[in-house]
Design an enzyme around this catalytic site. Structure first.
Site, PDB file in Angstrom:
ATOM      1  N   SER A   1      31.701  65.813  -9.833  1.00  0.00           N
ATOM      2  CA  SER A   1      32.297  65.328 -11.059  1.00  0.00           C
ATOM      3  C   SER A   1      34.314  66.407  -9.892  1.00  0.00           C
ATOM      4  O   SER A   1      34.309  67.738 -10.231  1.00  0.00           O
ATOM      5  CB  SER A   1      31.875  66.534 -12.235  1.00  0.00           C
ATOM      6  OG  SER A   1      32.648  66.798 -13.198  1.00  0.00           O
TER       7      SER A   1
ATOM      8  N   TYR B   1      27.318  72.628 -16.387  1.00  0.00           N
ATOM      9  CA  TYR B   1      26.993  71.220 -16.190  1.00  0.00           C
ATOM     10  C   TYR B   1      27.902  71.232 -14.536  1.00  0.00           C
ATOM     11  O   TYR B   1      27.310  70.578 -13.644  1.00  0.00           O
ATOM     12  CB  TYR B   1      27.958  69.775 -17.123  1.00  0.00           C
ATOM     13  CG  TYR B   1      28.749  69.079 -16.853  1.00  0.00           C
ATOM     14  CD1 TYR B   1      27.433  68.339 -16.286  1.00  0.00           C
ATOM     15  CD2 TYR B   1      29.721  68.682 -16.411  1.00  0.00           C
ATOM     16  CE1 TYR B   1      27.834  66.566 -15.742  1.00  0.00           C
ATOM     17  CE2 TYR B   1      30.056  67.795 -15.830  1.00  0.00           C
ATOM     18  CZ  TYR B   1      29.333  66.735 -15.269  1.00  0.00           C
ATOM     19  OH  TYR B   1      29.373  65.149 -14.565  1.00  0.00           O
TER      20      TYR B   1
HETATM   21  N1  LIG Z   1      32.219  58.781 -16.406  1.00  0.00           N
HETATM   22  C1  LIG Z   1      32.723  60.180 -16.572  1.00  0.00           C
HETATM   23  O1  LIG Z   1      33.632  60.401 -17.057  1.00  0.00           O
HETATM   24  C2  LIG Z   1      32.101  61.369 -15.147  1.00  0.00           C
HETATM   25  C3  LIG Z   1      32.704  61.910 -14.798  1.00  0.00           C
HETATM   26  C4  LIG Z   1      32.639  62.738 -13.691  1.00  0.00           C
HETATM   27  C5  LIG Z   1      30.592  62.872 -12.905  1.00  0.00           C
HETATM   28  N2  LIG Z   1      30.739  61.042 -14.139  1.00  0.00           N
HETATM   29  C6  LIG Z   1      29.114  61.498 -13.318  1.00  0.00           C
HETATM   30  O2  LIG Z   1      28.933  60.100 -13.128  1.00  0.00           O
HETATM   31  C7  LIG Z   1      27.276  60.445 -13.217  1.00  0.00           C
HETATM   32  C8  LIG Z   1      27.292  58.801 -13.799  1.00  0.00           C
HETATM   33  O3  LIG Z   1      28.085  59.252 -15.380  1.00  0.00           O
HETATM   34  P1  LIG Z   1      28.399  58.395 -16.870  1.00  0.00           P
HETATM   35  O4  LIG Z   1      29.190  59.040 -17.799  1.00  0.00           O
HETATM   36  O5  LIG Z   1      28.019  57.034 -16.126  1.00  0.00           O
HETATM   37  O6  LIG Z   1      26.348  58.922 -17.499  1.00  0.00           O
HETATM   38  P2  LIG Z   1      25.354  58.408 -18.278  1.00  0.00           P
HETATM   39  O7  LIG Z   1      24.997  58.786 -19.098  1.00  0.00           O
HETATM   40  O8  LIG Z   1      25.937  56.620 -19.199  1.00  0.00           O
HETATM   41  O9  LIG Z   1      24.419  57.497 -16.866  1.00  0.00           O
HETATM   42  C9  LIG Z   1      23.079  58.477 -16.606  1.00  0.00           C
HETATM   43  C10 LIG Z   1      22.077  57.764 -16.583  1.00  0.00           C
HETATM   44  O10 LIG Z   1      21.263  59.038 -15.934  1.00  0.00           O
HETATM   45  C11 LIG Z   1      20.099  58.821 -16.898  1.00  0.00           C
HETATM   46  N3  LIG Z   1      19.658  59.863 -16.305  1.00  0.00           N
HETATM   47  C12 LIG Z   1      19.619  60.839 -16.902  1.00  0.00           C
HETATM   48  N4  LIG Z   1      19.100  62.319 -16.774  1.00  0.00           N
HETATM   49  C13 LIG Z   1      17.960  61.475 -15.835  1.00  0.00           C
HETATM   50  C14 LIG Z   1      16.662  62.056 -15.726  1.00  0.00           C
HETATM   51  N5  LIG Z   1      15.742  62.649 -15.776  1.00  0.00           N
HETATM   52  N6  LIG Z   1      16.003  60.859 -14.753  1.00  0.00           N
HETATM   53  C15 LIG Z   1      16.050  59.528 -15.076  1.00  0.00           C
HETATM   54  N7  LIG Z   1      17.397  58.809 -15.782  1.00  0.00           N
HETATM   55  C16 LIG Z   1      18.055  59.984 -16.095  1.00  0.00           C
HETATM   56  C17 LIG Z   1      20.815  58.308 -18.078  1.00  0.00           C
HETATM   57  O11 LIG Z   1      18.924  58.336 -19.386  1.00  0.00           O
HETATM   58  C18 LIG Z   1      21.863  57.410 -17.805  1.00  0.00           C
HETATM   59  O12 LIG Z   1      21.458  55.952 -17.942  1.00  0.00           O
HETATM   60  C19 LIG Z   1      26.555  61.670 -13.674  1.00  0.00           C
HETATM   61  O13 LIG Z   1      26.660  61.886 -12.930  1.00  0.00           O
HETATM   62  C20 LIG Z   1      27.510  62.033 -14.468  1.00  0.00           C
HETATM   63  O14 LIG Z   1      27.225  63.728 -13.972  1.00  0.00           O
HETATM   64  C21 LIG Z   1      31.168  61.413 -15.059  1.00  0.00           C
END
Ligand SMILES: NC(=O)c1ccc[n+]([C@@H]2O[C@H](COP(=O)([O-])OP(=O)(O)OC[C@H]3O[C@@H](n4cnc5c(N)ncnc54)[C@H](O)[C@@H]3O)[C@@H](O)[C@H]2O)c1
Length: 334
Positions: free
Chosen positions: A137, A161
């Site tokens: 991130s 985080y």
């Molecule tokens: N969306 C953004 O702007 C953004 C920015 C920087 C980093 N990220 C990273 O990208 C990745 C995806 O983000 P997103 O926005 O799609 O989030 P999201 O919450 O929609 O997707 C994450 C998925 O992981 C699953 N999950 C969480 N904990 C879990 C566990 N213990 N076991 C199994 N599954 C689990 C959740 O149910 C969810 O479906 C994450 O790692 C997030 O930190 C996202």
């Protein structure tokens, strides 16, 4: 969008594959001809799990797709999965993803984001799966990084985080060094588009503006964000997957942003225009843990992956609003 996968990688594990970014990746991998796509997701209630089921509903009958509703903290379940399936590439996206909740739930974030990442790296090692992509991130940079942020800037996390994401990168580096796993850590800069998490500003604001409800605006609206459209992120993910197979170096940390800085005030006016409604602003103090600015230097992604994001915020927001209306319409009809 250019989404191709290398011939030698057919079998993918996507953790968090029912979430926002992950479900788009699953769509694209299957469309690109992947032989097998296995999703591990625990469908937790950070936001409505029904949304996550909808995200992957189209694939549930696909014989190339398998869903493992499991928690990445559950090592036994992962070990069992590793006995059943062989993976060429692991794309590890599952995480507790919000910055603000991490201030009160640091231990949960540590367990899932650090402990879980270690489990996935161990699985890669046990399986001799040499291709690993990790979702990091922009938050790892911290408030003093000089814009545009370059990958070699010091890690200065200011939220639990962000600290867990920095730790995940370091753990991936360790496994590359010790066990020869080719890893790419992608630093995503605020991603938006269809299926965006409902806790993120664009989604939250759009819903409230459409419903003529006030929106919480933290600070004076001058904070700047690099908002990255979901198709551009997918293009970057495909580039990273290819790089683990064909790239010249075994470990890289790479920014994926749009490299455009948009102020919160401008974002609100773009949303107003797309929705045809005026926002009601509810001003609040800046939040601890939030960065005042994010801005990606994407020259490394361009060089390594040929990454070329090209979505203007006006177009991306218009697409997002169309998706939101389509989804609301579908929900009302059901
Ligand atoms: N969306 C953004 O702007 C953004 C920015 C920087 C980093 N990220 C990273 O990208 C990745 C995806 O983000 P997103 O926005 O799609 O989030 P999201 O919450 O929609 O997707 C994450 C998925 O992981 C699953 N999950 C969480 N904990 C879990 C566990 N213990 N076991 C199994 N599954 C689990 C959740 O149910 C969810 O479906 C994450 O790692 C997030 O930190 C996202």
């Amino acid at each position: 969008m250019n989404f191709t996968i290398p011939k030698q990688l057919g079998r993918f594990l996507v953790t968090g594959g029912a979430g926002f970014i992950g479900s788009h990746l699953v769509d694209n991998l299957l469309a690109a001809g992947a032989e097998r796509v296995v999703v591990v997701d625990d469908f937790n209630d950070y936001y409505d799990p029904r949304t996550k089921w909808q995200n992957i509903a189209a694939h549930l009958g696909n014989t190339r797709f398998r869903l493992e509703a499991a928690d990445i903290r559950d090592r036994d379940r992962l070990n069992k999965l590793a006995r059943d399936e062989r993976f060429d590439c692991i794309v590890h996206l599952a995480a507790r993803a919000g910055v603000r909740p991490s201030l009160t739930e640091a231990r949960l974030y540590q367990d899932v984001n650090i402990g879980g990442t270690l489990h996935l790296l161990e699985m890669a090692r046990q399986q001799n799966c040499r291709h690993f992509v990790f979702a990091s991130s922009s938050s790892v940079y911290g408030p003093t990084a000089a814009p545009p942020f370059r990958e070699d800037a010091p890690l200065m996390p200011i939220s639990p985080y962000a600290a867990t994401k920095a730790a995940g990168e370091l753990m991936a580096h360790t496994f590359t060094h010790l066990y020869g796993i080719h890893a790419v850590c992608l630093r995503f800069f605020t991603v938006y588009g269809a299926r965006q998490r409902p806790d993120l500003a664009i989604h939250k604001f759009a819903r409230s503006i459409a419903a003529r409800q006030p929106i919480p605006v933290f600070g004076d609206g001058s904070t700047l964000r690099d908002y990255t459209y979901i198709d551009d992120i997918q293009q970057g993910l495909a580039g990273a997957i290819r790089y683990t197979a064909e790239g010249a170096t075994p470990f890289e940390v790479v920014n994926l942003g749009e490299s455009q800085c948009i102020s919160l005030n401008r974002l609100i006016s773009v949303l107003e225009q797309a929705l045809g409604e005026k926002a009601i602003l509810h001003r609040q103090p800046e939040q601890p843990g939030d960065l005042p600015l994010t801005h990606a230097d994407i020259s490394k992604a361009r060089r390594l992956f040929g990454y070329a994001p090209d979505t203007a915020i006006e177009d991306g927001i218009a697409n997002f609003v169309s998706w939101m209306r389509w989804r609301d319409h579908k929900a009302q009809a059901a």
